[in-house]
Design an enzyme around this catalytic site. Structure first.
Site, PDB file in Angstrom:
ATOM      1  N   GLY A 250       2.064   3.289  -5.888  1.00  0.00           N
ATOM      2  CA  GLY A 250       1.420   2.299  -7.232  1.00  0.00           C
ATOM      3  C   GLY A 250      -0.153   2.196  -6.352  1.00  0.00           C
ATOM      4  N   PHE A 251      -0.408   1.056  -7.403  1.00  0.00           N
ATOM      5  CA  PHE A 251      -1.663   0.705  -7.428  1.00  0.00           C
ATOM      6  C   PHE A 251      -2.576   0.695  -6.031  1.00  0.00           C
ATOM      7  CE2 PHE A 251      -0.800  -2.276 -11.054  1.00  0.00           C
ATOM      8  CZ  PHE A 251      -1.329  -0.965 -11.937  1.00  0.00           C
TER       9      PHE A 251
ATOM     10  N   ARG B 106       7.834  -0.411   3.729  1.00  0.00           N
ATOM     11  CA  ARG B 106       8.038   1.412   4.359  1.00  0.00           C
ATOM     12  C   ARG B 106       7.311   1.622   5.220  1.00  0.00           C
ATOM     13  NH1 ARG B 106       9.409   3.367  -2.218  1.00  0.00           N
ATOM     14  NH2 ARG B 106       7.732   1.371  -2.436  1.00  0.00           N
TER      15      ARG B 106
ATOM     16  N   SER C 157      -0.770 -10.101 -13.925  1.00  0.00           N
ATOM     17  CA  SER C 157      -0.605  -8.677 -15.487  1.00  0.00           C
ATOM     18  C   SER C 157      -0.664  -9.508 -16.839  1.00  0.00           C
ATOM     19  CB  SER C 157       1.019  -8.369 -14.839  1.00  0.00           C
ATOM     20  OG  SER C 157       1.734  -8.875 -15.664  1.00  0.00           O
TER      21      SER C 157
ATOM     22  N   GLU D 178       6.077   3.540  -9.807  1.00  0.00           N
ATOM     23  CA  GLU D 178       7.129   2.773  -9.227  1.00  0.00           C
ATOM     24  C   GLU D 178       7.807   1.169  -9.685  1.00  0.00           C
ATOM     25  OE1 GLU D 178       8.076   3.564  -5.153  1.00  0.00           O
ATOM     26  OE2 GLU D 178       7.226   5.224  -5.091  1.00  0.00           O
TER      27      GLU D 178
ATOM     28  N   ALA E 110       0.936  -1.534  -0.053  1.00  0.00           N
ATOM     29  CA  ALA E 110       0.169  -0.109   0.321  1.00  0.00           C
ATOM     30  C   ALA E 110       0.413   1.545  -0.365  1.00  0.00           C
ATOM     31  CB  ALA E 110      -0.824   0.367   1.201  1.00  0.00           C
TER      32      ALA E 110
ATOM     33  N   TYR F   9       8.250 -13.505 -14.067  1.00  0.00           N
ATOM     34  CA  TYR F   9       7.891 -13.145 -13.277  1.00  0.00           C
ATOM     35  C   TYR F   9       6.619 -12.838 -14.173  1.00  0.00           C
ATOM     36  CZ  TYR F   9       4.827  -8.391 -13.552  1.00  0.00           C
ATOM     37  OH  TYR F   9       3.650  -7.493 -12.673  1.00  0.00           O
TER      38      TYR F   9
ATOM     39  N   PRO G 177      -3.792  -6.055 -15.287  1.00  0.00           N
ATOM     40  CA  PRO G 177      -3.268  -4.517 -16.183  1.00  0.00           C
ATOM     41  C   PRO G 177      -1.574  -4.857 -17.096  1.00  0.00           C
ATOM     42  CG  PRO G 177      -3.009  -4.655 -13.693  1.00  0.00           C
ATOM     43  CD  PRO G 177      -2.969  -6.328 -13.424  1.00  0.00           C
TER      44      PRO G 177
HETATM   45  P1  NDP Z   1       5.156  -0.273  -7.584  1.00  0.00           P
HETATM   46  O1  NDP Z   1       6.894  -0.632  -7.224  1.00  0.00           O
HETATM   47  O2  NDP Z   1       4.495   0.775  -7.511  1.00  0.00           O
HETATM   48  O3  NDP Z   1       4.232  -1.187  -6.234  1.00  0.00           O
HETATM   49  C1  NDP Z   1       4.682  -1.824  -5.607  1.00  0.00           C
HETATM   50  C2  NDP Z   1       4.071  -2.088  -3.655  1.00  0.00           C
HETATM   51  O4  NDP Z   1       4.693  -3.559  -3.484  1.00  0.00           O
HETATM   52  C3  NDP Z   1       5.172  -1.477  -2.526  1.00  0.00           C
HETATM   53  O5  NDP Z   1       3.743  -0.745  -1.878  1.00  0.00           O
HETATM   54  C4  NDP Z   1       5.842  -1.945  -2.539  1.00  0.00           C
HETATM   55  O6  NDP Z   1       5.755  -1.354  -1.038  1.00  0.00           O
HETATM   56  C5  NDP Z   1       5.352  -3.307  -2.183  1.00  0.00           C
HETATM   57  N1  NDP Z   1       5.887  -4.067  -2.232  1.00  0.00           N
HETATM   58  C6  NDP Z   1       7.192  -4.911  -3.356  1.00  0.00           C
HETATM   59  N2  NDP Z   1       7.318  -5.908  -2.738  1.00  0.00           N
HETATM   60  C7  NDP Z   1       6.864  -6.284  -1.510  1.00  0.00           C
HETATM   61  C8  NDP Z   1       7.195  -7.197  -0.489  1.00  0.00           C
HETATM   62  N3  NDP Z   1       8.096  -7.454  -0.154  1.00  0.00           N
HETATM   63  N4  NDP Z   1       6.719  -7.347   0.787  1.00  0.00           N
HETATM   64  C9  NDP Z   1       5.321  -6.061   1.396  1.00  0.00           C
HETATM   65  N5  NDP Z   1       5.553  -5.071   0.063  1.00  0.00           N
HETATM   66  C10 NDP Z   1       6.140  -5.955  -0.726  1.00  0.00           C
HETATM   67  O7  NDP Z   1       4.383  -0.850  -8.334  1.00  0.00           O
HETATM   68  P2  NDP Z   1       3.033  -1.339  -9.151  1.00  0.00           P
HETATM   69  O8  NDP Z   1       2.089  -0.965  -8.072  1.00  0.00           O
HETATM   70  O9  NDP Z   1       3.139  -1.350 -10.661  1.00  0.00           O
HETATM   71  O10 NDP Z   1       2.622  -3.063  -8.608  1.00  0.00           O
HETATM   72  C11 NDP Z   1       2.270  -3.476  -7.993  1.00  0.00           C
HETATM   73  C12 NDP Z   1       1.296  -4.955  -8.435  1.00  0.00           C
HETATM   74  O11 NDP Z   1       1.160  -4.563  -9.159  1.00  0.00           O
HETATM   75  C13 NDP Z   1       2.528  -5.945  -8.551  1.00  0.00           C
HETATM   76  O12 NDP Z   1       2.127  -7.064  -7.633  1.00  0.00           O
HETATM   77  C14 NDP Z   1       3.102  -5.471  -9.965  1.00  0.00           C
HETATM   78  O13 NDP Z   1       3.280  -6.599  -9.807  1.00  0.00           O
HETATM   79  C15 NDP Z   1       1.699  -5.676 -10.694  1.00  0.00           C
HETATM   80  N6  NDP Z   1       1.606  -5.302 -11.740  1.00  0.00           N
HETATM   81  C16 NDP Z   1       1.768  -3.953 -12.364  1.00  0.00           C
HETATM   82  C17 NDP Z   1       1.488  -3.150 -13.569  1.00  0.00           C
HETATM   83  C18 NDP Z   1       2.423  -2.313 -13.775  1.00  0.00           C
HETATM   84  O14 NDP Z   1       2.873  -2.037 -15.399  1.00  0.00           O
HETATM   85  N7  NDP Z   1       3.150  -0.696 -13.160  1.00  0.00           N
HETATM   86  C19 NDP Z   1       0.765  -4.059 -14.283  1.00  0.00           C
HETATM   87  C20 NDP Z   1       0.705  -5.019 -14.157  1.00  0.00           C
HETATM   88  C21 NDP Z   1       0.808  -6.079 -12.548  1.00  0.00           C
HETATM   89  P3  NDP Z   1       7.683  -1.893   0.195  1.00  0.00           P
HETATM   90  O15 NDP Z   1       8.680  -1.311  -1.341  1.00  0.00           O
HETATM   91  O16 NDP Z   1       6.891  -0.470   1.541  1.00  0.00           O
HETATM   92  O17 NDP Z   1       6.717  -2.757   0.797  1.00  0.00           O
HETATM   93  C1  8X3 Z   2       3.733  -5.558 -15.180  1.00  0.00           C
HETATM   94  C2  8X3 Z   2       3.389  -5.179 -17.065  1.00  0.00           C
HETATM   95  O1  8X3 Z   2       4.191  -5.363 -18.932  1.00  0.00           O
HETATM   96  O2  8X3 Z   2       5.521  -4.601 -17.637  1.00  0.00           O
HETATM   97  O3  8X3 Z   2       2.847  -6.046 -15.175  1.00  0.00           O
HETATM   98  O4  8X3 Z   2       4.697  -7.075 -17.399  1.00  0.00           O
HETATM   99  S1  8X3 Z   2       4.794  -5.565 -17.865  1.00  0.00           S
END
Ligand code: NDP
Ligand code: 8X3
Length: 250
Positions: free
Chosen positions: A13-14, A35, A135, A184, A10, A148, A178
């Site tokens: 991003g999403f 964080r 994804s 990030e 949380a 991934y 998505p």
């Molecule tokens: P961000 O990097 O912006 O956010 C990722 C979030 O996940 C952060 O809040 C981070 O928090 C948390 N996170 C990562 N690793 C851990 C961990 N080990 N324990 C707890 N929290 C963790 O990326 P997105 O918002 O884009 O990603 C969110 C989800 O969406 C992911 O599952 C990603 O694979 C998926 N996704 C993203 C896409 C994109 O293009 N952006 C497309 C499709 C899917 P912190 O570092 O504080 O722990």
């Molecule tokens: C994140 C989207 O296209 O970088 O899941 O794999 S992509």
């Protein structure tokens, strides 16, 4: 007052945007990530938020976090399994094996721990909604996506399979898959190389985190007898690349 929504990842991003959206809808929020400073900032912005500073890979921390929830946050209605990441874009030959393990441990095992920790609460309440963030990479291959994409294929099939076991319990499950979205994500994938990360989104109207939060809310607001199994959403500018043919070089 609505019940509680538990969101992993949380702090960015999403996940961050979904927390804002569900808080606006009246849900109490449990926000989990590593964080602490960002979680505290979000909690003070939203109010009515319980934070769990934990790594989703830490099985004990996740189960303890749920077991020790303050009483007013125990009525979990919505679980958003969102925490996840990609590390690197090298091919499988060159990829760092530790990066591969981190993706498996976070995207697969982390998602399992929060699901297993929360489902008994939903079963007891005879009501719940699990959103798993997959994804497009879970369905559509691209070079460098190996582990991934495979971890997100797990999310897709796990989401479907869960539905069978949850039948009759009043618990809905949706995979939101998505495509390209500016968060990030690429900064993490490229290990802090912001310039390289920004290039990914240059000249593209990518999906915004708010769009994903809106999709999630639309699913949640469907009548309880409707389960949306999968939503796959791409930027209009993104399409499938098509099959590649490597010609013999005589
Ligand atoms: P961000 O990097 O912006 O956010 C990722 C979030 O996940 C952060 O809040 C981070 O928090 C948390 N996170 C990562 N690793 C851990 C961990 N080990 N324990 C707890 N929290 C963790 O990326 P997105 O918002 O884009 O990603 C969110 C989800 O969406 C992911 O599952 C990603 O694979 C998926 N996704 C993203 C896409 C994109 O293009 N952006 C497309 C499709 C899917 P912190 O570092 O504080 O722990
Ligand atoms: C994140 C989207 O296209 O970088 O899941 O794999 S992509």
């Amino acid at each position: 007052m609505n019940a509680t929504a538990f969101i992993t990842g949380a702090t960015s991003g999403f996940g961050e945007e979904i927390a804002r959206t569900l808080s606006r809808e009246g849900y109490k929020i449990i926000a989990l990530a590593r964080r602490k400073d960002r979680l505290e900032k979000l909690a003070s912005e939203l109010g009515n938020t319980h934070i769990i500073v934990a790594d989703v890979r830490d099985k004990e921390a996740i189960f303890e976090g749920v077991k020790n929830l303050p009483k007013e946050f125990q009525d979990i209605e919505v679980l958003v399994n969102n925490a996840g990441l990609a590390l690197g874009l090298d091919g499988i030959v060159e990829a760092d094996v530790e990066d591969l393990e981190t993706m498996v441990d976070t995207n697969i095992k982390g998602l399992l721990y929060s699901t297993k920790a929360v489902l008994p609460i939903m079963k007891a309440r005879k009501s719940g909604y699990v959103f798993n963030i997959g994804s497009t990479a879970g369905a559509w291959p691209y070079p460098g996506s190996h582990v991934y994409g495979a971890s997100k294929a797990f999310v897709k099939q796990f989401s479907r399979n869960m539905r069978n076991d949850l039948r009759g319990l009043g618990i809905r499950v949706t995979e939101i898959a998505p495509g390209l979205c500016k968060t990030e994500f690429s900064e993490v994938r490229f290990k802090g190389d912001v310039e390289r990360a920004n290039k990914v989104y240059e000249g593209v109207a990518a999906i915004k985190p708010q769009d994903i939060a809106q999709i999630l809310l639309n699913c949640l607001n469907m009548p309880k007898h409707v389960n949306i199994n999968i939503v796959e959403a791409m930027a209009t500018a993104q399409t499938w690349a098509g099959l590649h043919i490597e010609k013999d070089k005589f």
